[in-house]
Design a protein around this motif. Structure first.
Motif, mmCIF file in Angstrom:
data_model
loop_
_atom_site.group_PDB
_atom_site.id
_atom_site.type_symbol
_atom_site.label_atom_id
_atom_site.label_comp_id
_atom_site.label_asym_id
_atom_site.label_seq_id
_atom_site.Cartn_x
_atom_site.Cartn_y
_atom_site.Cartn_z
ATOM 1 N N GLN A 1 0.826 -1.207 0.000
ATOM 2 C CA GLN A 1 0.000 0.000 0.000
ATOM 3 C C GLN A 1 0.864 1.263 0.000
ATOM 4 O OE1 GLN A 1 -3.658 0.195 0.914
ATOM 5 N NE2 GLN A 1 -4.038 -1.999 0.878
ATOM 6 N N THR B 1 -10.023 1.676 -9.548
ATOM 7 C CA THR B 1 -10.825 2.577 -8.715
ATOM 8 C C THR B 1 -11.341 1.866 -7.473
ATOM 9 O OG1 THR B 1 -12.798 2.038 -10.005
ATOM 10 C CG2 THR B 1 -11.540 3.957 -10.692
ATOM 11 N N GLY B 2 -10.807 0.690 -7.192
ATOM 12 C CA GLY B 2 -11.271 -0.072 -6.051
ATOM 13 C C GLY B 2 -10.996 0.612 -4.722
ATOM 14 N N SER B 3 -11.732 0.183 -3.692
ATOM 15 C CA SER B 3 -11.515 0.771 -2.368
ATOM 16 C C SER B 3 -10.586 -0.129 -1.561
ATOM 17 C CB SER B 3 -12.853 0.916 -1.642
ATOM 18 O OG SER B 3 -13.439 -0.353 -1.477
ATOM 19 N N GLY B 4 -10.052 0.428 -0.486
ATOM 20 C CA GLY B 4 -9.155 -0.349 0.355
ATOM 21 C C GLY B 4 -7.708 -0.305 -0.075
ATOM 22 N N HIS B 5 -7.437 0.444 -1.133
ATOM 23 C CA HIS B 5 -6.050 0.607 -1.577
ATOM 24 C C HIS B 5 -5.957 1.881 -2.405
ATOM 25 C CE1 HIS B 5 -7.359 -0.663 -5.555
ATOM 26 N NE2 HIS B 5 -7.959 -1.688 -4.994
ATOM 27 N N ARG C 1 -5.412 4.649 -5.436
ATOM 28 C CA ARG C 1 -5.928 4.709 -6.796
ATOM 29 C C ARG C 1 -4.853 4.333 -7.799
ATOM 30 N NH1 ARG C 1 -10.366 7.250 -8.506
ATOM 31 N NH2 ARG C 1 -11.996 7.408 -6.931
ATOM 32 N N THR D 1 -13.749 8.618 -11.877
ATOM 33 C CA THR D 1 -14.691 7.672 -11.288
ATOM 34 C C THR D 1 -14.678 6.353 -12.051
ATOM 35 O OG1 THR D 1 -16.491 8.409 -12.696
ATOM 36 C CG2 THR D 1 -16.190 9.571 -10.611
ATOM 37 N N HIS D 2 -15.169 5.324 -11.381
ATOM 38 C CA HIS D 2 -15.306 4.014 -12.013
ATOM 39 C C HIS D 2 -16.222 4.119 -13.229
ATOM 40 C CE1 HIS D 2 -16.830 -0.355 -11.876
ATOM 41 N NE2 HIS D 2 -15.606 -0.367 -12.317
#
Lengths: 212, 212
Positions: free
Chosen positions: A38, A113-117, A119, A194-195
DNA sequence: CTAATTCTGTAGTGGTCGATACGGAACGGT
DNA sequence: ACCGTTCCGTATCGACCACTACAGAATTAG
């Protein structure tokens, strides 16, 4: 690699570690690797300091160096961790080249664009932040990039053989085009796109996939 | 800003410098700026050290700081130098949006693989190597990126008004697509792609520009 | 001429970088 | 209990980072 000979009492557990002798490690290696990933993903190779890394991993410098070697080795380990958990997850059982590449692009848009990590694409961040790194590291990164392009090219070639891609299609050129699309998506995702915006570009790019 | 009053004997030369008093500067400011640009272009913002910069500029640290301020100010000056000499050179007098964007993409492909300077786009290198930089610098870079996207969007909107772009076209989405193309080209150029390869991708991307 | 001003080169400043020496703590083997 | 082994935390190491104090050189003003 496996020696069937000499298996004293381990009749059940095959992968059983032979019980290390000294003081046990006080942190989870995989969790620490994920934390390091990360940091590198967010700040790049040169931008991430040992201080940043040890803080995120919850580990002191000597433990980091004992477990992973130097900064470059740790980085290479995070690259493999990233590739195994994200980049190499495309299932290859799509009936046509177009569907395979569509799935690939959609998968990329999801990750980027995922979350938890952070961009964007870690490999691209690495690419631009390793200008002063060793040739060995730059070579590994170049190979990873070439692999992505090769995946597209080979899938298009297979489509040519199987007839779902029209004859006369230039596989190299088409692979270059979709490689550029992926690169553009990665940059825009890093920039906060954005996604939904990425998916729109994916859709548009797919409309010019040659069909028989 | 201009004070018409008080113009002693300067009747002819308007932009004549009032002859500075101290020891004259022993280097060409523009040439030094260009050398600094090349270093930042190749190594990025964080990757370029003052040592690298002074060596390339042929100047000692105190002269650098006296002429340009700190490292960030020098970098901002090189960004403007880059934009003025490369990025902002697109002439706007193309009859249609498609031709304007075609010219823009071809111009980008030329710069990205041009000789006499590093590969790729300096603004993109800057983007990925300023993760630890000041918010002020990151904001300037984000504005430059937004300007490129805005140029495409506004030209498409003008095409919509003038009728050479079919009604119903989503200007935002189309601009995002070509912004992604430019980003992808920049990444591939940095990776060593040929001018010919980039032009092929440009041609392909232009085939799906909507026409009436 | 002398004085004021501005730049140049030498030689550093404190701070942070990646990486480590070392002594003590936690374990298995005997 | 005792020893060898392995890891942990403290406290650094030399190298390099961005940056600057200082004194002398080069110019203009008077």
């Amino acid at each position: 690699m496996k020696k069937p000979t000499r298996a004293p009492q381990a009749a059940v557990a095959v992968a059983e570690p032979p019980k290390p002798r000294g003081r046990p490690r006080s942190f989870d290696r995989e969790a620490a690797l994920d934390a390091a990933m990360q940091v590198f993903w967010e700040k790049g190779f040169e931008g991430a300091s040992i201080n940043d890394l040890t803080a995120a991993m919850g580990v002191n410098p000597p433990s980091l160096y004992a477990a992973f070697g130097d900064k470059e080795s740790l980085f290479l380990a995070t690259i493999e961790h990233y590739a195994a958990s994200r980049s190499d997850q495309v299932c290859p059982d799509h009936p046509t080249a177009k569907k395979a590449i569509e799935a690939y692009l959609r998968f990329k848009a999801d990750i980027l664009t995922g979350s938890g990590h952070p961009r964007g694409c870690m490999l691209m961040v690495a690419f631009f932040t390793a200008a002063n790194a060793s040739p060995r590291l730059q070579q590994v990164l170049a190979m990873k990039r070439a692999q992505a392009r090769e995946f597209l090219k080979e899938r298009i070639k297979r489509g040519l053989r199987e007839g779902d891609v029209p004859a006369g299609t230039d596989a190299e050129e088409l692979a270059d085009f979709y490689t550029a699309i992926v690169g553009g998506l990665a940059q825009q995702a890093r920039d906060g796109a954005t996604h939904r915006s990425l998916l729109a570009t994916v859709e548009r790019a797919l409309t010019l996939f040659p069909e028989p």
